[in-house]
Design an enzyme around this catalytic site. Structure first.
Site, PDB file in Angstrom:
ATOM      1  N   ASP A   2       0.873  -1.176   0.000  1.00 15.58           N
ATOM      2  CA  ASP A   2       0.000   0.000   0.000  1.00 15.58           C
ATOM      3  C   ASP A   2       0.907   1.222   0.000  1.00 15.58           C
ATOM      4  O   ASP A   2       2.123   1.087   0.022  1.00 15.58           O
ATOM      5  CB  ASP A   2      -0.896  -0.037   1.251  1.00 15.58           C
ATOM      6  CG  ASP A   2      -2.198   0.729   1.048  1.00 15.58           C
ATOM      7  OD1 ASP A   2      -2.154   1.839   0.492  1.00 15.58           O
ATOM      8  OD2 ASP A   2      -3.249   0.209   1.442  1.00 15.58           O
ATOM      9  N   ASP A  14     -10.452  -1.414   2.304  1.00 10.27           N
ATOM     10  CA  ASP A  14      -9.267  -1.047   1.530  1.00 10.27           C
ATOM     11  C   ASP A  14      -8.115  -1.949   1.967  1.00 10.27           C
ATOM     12  O   ASP A  14      -7.335  -1.623   2.858  1.00 10.27           O
ATOM     13  CB  ASP A  14      -8.925   0.429   1.729  1.00 10.27           C
ATOM     14  CG  ASP A  14      -7.917   0.908   0.696  1.00 10.27           C
ATOM     15  OD1 ASP A  14      -7.518   0.120  -0.180  1.00 10.27           O
ATOM     16  OD2 ASP A  14      -7.518   2.084   0.768  1.00 10.27           O
ATOM     17  N   ALA A  15      -8.052  -3.105   1.334  1.00 12.26           N
ATOM     18  CA  ALA A  15      -7.197  -4.193   1.804  1.00 12.26           C
ATOM     19  C   ALA A  15      -6.111  -4.539   0.792  1.00 12.26           C
ATOM     20  O   ALA A  15      -5.105  -5.132   1.123  1.00 12.26           O
ATOM     21  CB  ALA A  15      -8.043  -5.430   2.073  1.00 12.26           C
ATOM     22  N   LYS A  16      -6.328  -4.174  -0.447  1.00 13.39           N
ATOM     23  CA  LYS A  16      -5.360  -4.422  -1.532  1.00 13.39           C
ATOM     24  C   LYS A  16      -4.877  -5.870  -1.522  1.00 13.39           C
ATOM     25  O   LYS A  16      -3.698  -6.151  -1.645  1.00 13.39           O
ATOM     26  CB  LYS A  16      -4.215  -3.416  -1.461  1.00 13.39           C
ATOM     27  CG  LYS A  16      -4.737  -1.979  -1.537  1.00 13.39           C
ATOM     28  CD  LYS A  16      -3.662  -0.930  -1.683  1.00 13.39           C
ATOM     29  CE  LYS A  16      -4.232   0.460  -1.882  1.00 13.39           C
ATOM     30  NZ  LYS A  16      -4.868   1.065  -0.690  1.00 13.39           N
ATOM     31  N   ARG A  17      -5.835  -6.784  -1.436  1.00 13.02           N
ATOM     32  CA  ARG A  17      -5.525  -8.198  -1.410  1.00 13.02           C
ATOM     33  C   ARG A  17      -5.362  -8.746  -2.827  1.00 13.02           C
ATOM     34  O   ARG A  17      -5.567  -8.029  -3.806  1.00 13.02           O
ATOM     35  CB  ARG A  17      -6.620  -8.982  -0.682  1.00 13.02           C
ATOM     36  CG  ARG A  17      -6.809  -8.590   0.775  1.00 13.02           C
ATOM     37  CD  ARG A  17      -5.579  -8.908   1.604  1.00 13.02           C
ATOM     38  NE  ARG A  17      -5.854  -8.811   3.033  1.00 13.02           N
ATOM     39  CZ  ARG A  17      -5.563  -7.779   3.812  1.00 13.02           C
ATOM     40  NH1 ARG A  17      -4.982  -6.714   3.320  1.00 13.02           N
ATOM     41  NH2 ARG A  17      -5.836  -7.808   5.112  1.00 13.02           N
TER      42      ARG A  17
END
Lengths: 271, 271
Positions: free
Chosen positions: A96, B91-94
């Site tokens: 991130d 909002d984890a951007k996995r």
């Protein structure tokens, strides 16, 4: 754990096996479900049975996260249970913007004492660098992944030269050193793997190699080992779900030993 | 929440504001630290104060994860507290290989009832598609990020044509529809944003726009709004940390109202 210590562990155990703790409540043996924390109990027994043959353990965080707060408790207990002389990998594929990556680093390096975390490269340098500021902690950057979708973007040919995954390997080597960065390399072809070794001769490579995801351990080892070891080869389902009965841990130990024996041979030949 | 409902919310509130709940124990007002769960208490008061002006809330998962099990409890309480008529973004951007992405989907869509999750594109189709199998749930795919490192790979020019982030926009439109996919677009330049709108005319775009990360709301709105809304513009620190005193929630409400008023004007002009 630092580079020297990891290299030493590989030599003393004659193994570069990483056991993937993809521990799924729907797949672990039924008789464990009566335990207070079935996932931790499963991990504990798997660890006890394989610890002589493995140098690294890699819980895939998704499996724990999917169970909510309870899953994080199982993960916390697992990382606390793992001894200091094995290398621990949080397979989290995080990444991130800078201040937020720092929060993820705190989660896995401070809240839980993992040695390393897998990180996705798409957001670039400042999403990776916060992880590199922690002493004796590692980033394992996704370079080439072995899933079908890996081909969607990673093999894009760039006007600046090479393929996208090669660019990731090239550019990111400026962000860290072989002492705090590794790469995930799910190369399925031998020539690909050789090319990658040329691009990153000194870094450790984490290979999701043996078992369900395919891959040939002999070829990998021939092309990937370097004088310090330089390889961690992961097996998850092939070990932890080798048996679904009362003997699951014993069977996992037998599977791990089989792989370790092969590895000992390759270390003799190719190190 | 589905596409029609989101569009309806934007029109009825005259707002496309997303409030970013980047709630950091070291930054929230001191007087909350005596509460049993200071982070949840902070979120609760911020939500109460801004709910009339915002259509979406976006906790950045890193901030919760960095606090371990306690952080996940705060997150769980927050998602339960948020009413059904706001759009919620993890909002984890996995992103991981197929069966593992499914685990992440379960974590955020079932364990916690989020409407959507941010996902990184590097691992391609089969890392994204498991999230798309859940009804009325959304993937928000990273396309162009506004951090400095975003330039490391996203602007690579491809032999197949265009830049990498444009390829991501192009290819991924085959994986889902405007009804279950959005894109993170941190475009800082107006011409870039116009180009992106041409590539994805119908999808919602989530823009980390107003506040600390810069960006001009008027230009964004002019270039990004479409007949259904089509934009969510996020503000985190500019709202939630606008004051650090007893009046933090009231001040957050005032800041959110200021933005909402501007948005109401742009909706009149550009929708």
């Amino acid at each position: 754990m630092n580079y020297q210590e990891l290299s030493q562990q590989i030599k003393s155990k004659s193994s570069y096996l990483c056991v993937g703790l993809d521990s799924d409540i729907n797949k672990i043996p039924q008789h464990l479900l009566k335990e207070e924390d079935p996932i931790f109990e499963f991990n504990k027994q798997i660890i006890d049975a394989t610890i002589d043959y493995a140098v690294a353990y890699k819980p895939n965080i998704a499996f724990y996260e999917s169970m909510g707060v309870k899953g994080w408790e199982s993960l916390q207990k697992t990382i606390e249970y793992l001894p200091d002389d094995v290398f621990t990998i949080a397979d989290a594929k995080r990444g991130d913007i800078g201040n937020t990556s720092k929060m993820y680093a705190k989660a896995f390096f401070e809240q839980m004492n993992f040695d390393s975390i897998t990180v996705a490269p798409y957001m670039g340098s400042d999403s990776v660098e916060p992880f590199l500021e922690f002493e004796d902690k590692w980033v394992i950057l996704l370079a080439l992944t072995s899933n079908a979708g890996g081909k969607d973007f990673q093999f894009e040919s760039l006007n600046s030269g090479g393929l996208l995954y090669q660019k990731v390997l090239e550019v990111s080597q400026k962000w860290g050193t072989k002492e705090n960065m590794m790469y995930v390399v799910g190369a399925t072809r031998s020539d690909e793997f050789k090319e990658i070794r040329k691009l990153v001769p000194n870094h450790f490579l984490l290979v999701p190699g043996v078992g369900a995801q395919g891959g040939n351990l002999k070829e990998l080892s021939q092309n990937g080992l370097n004088k310090d070891g330089g390889l961690l080869v992961n097996s998850s389902r092939g070990i932890i779900y080798a048996s679904n009965g009362q003997d699951f841990a014993k069977t996992a130990g037998i599977k791990a030993l089989e792989i370790q024996k092969d590895m000992a041979g390759y270390l003799d030949q190719y190190l």
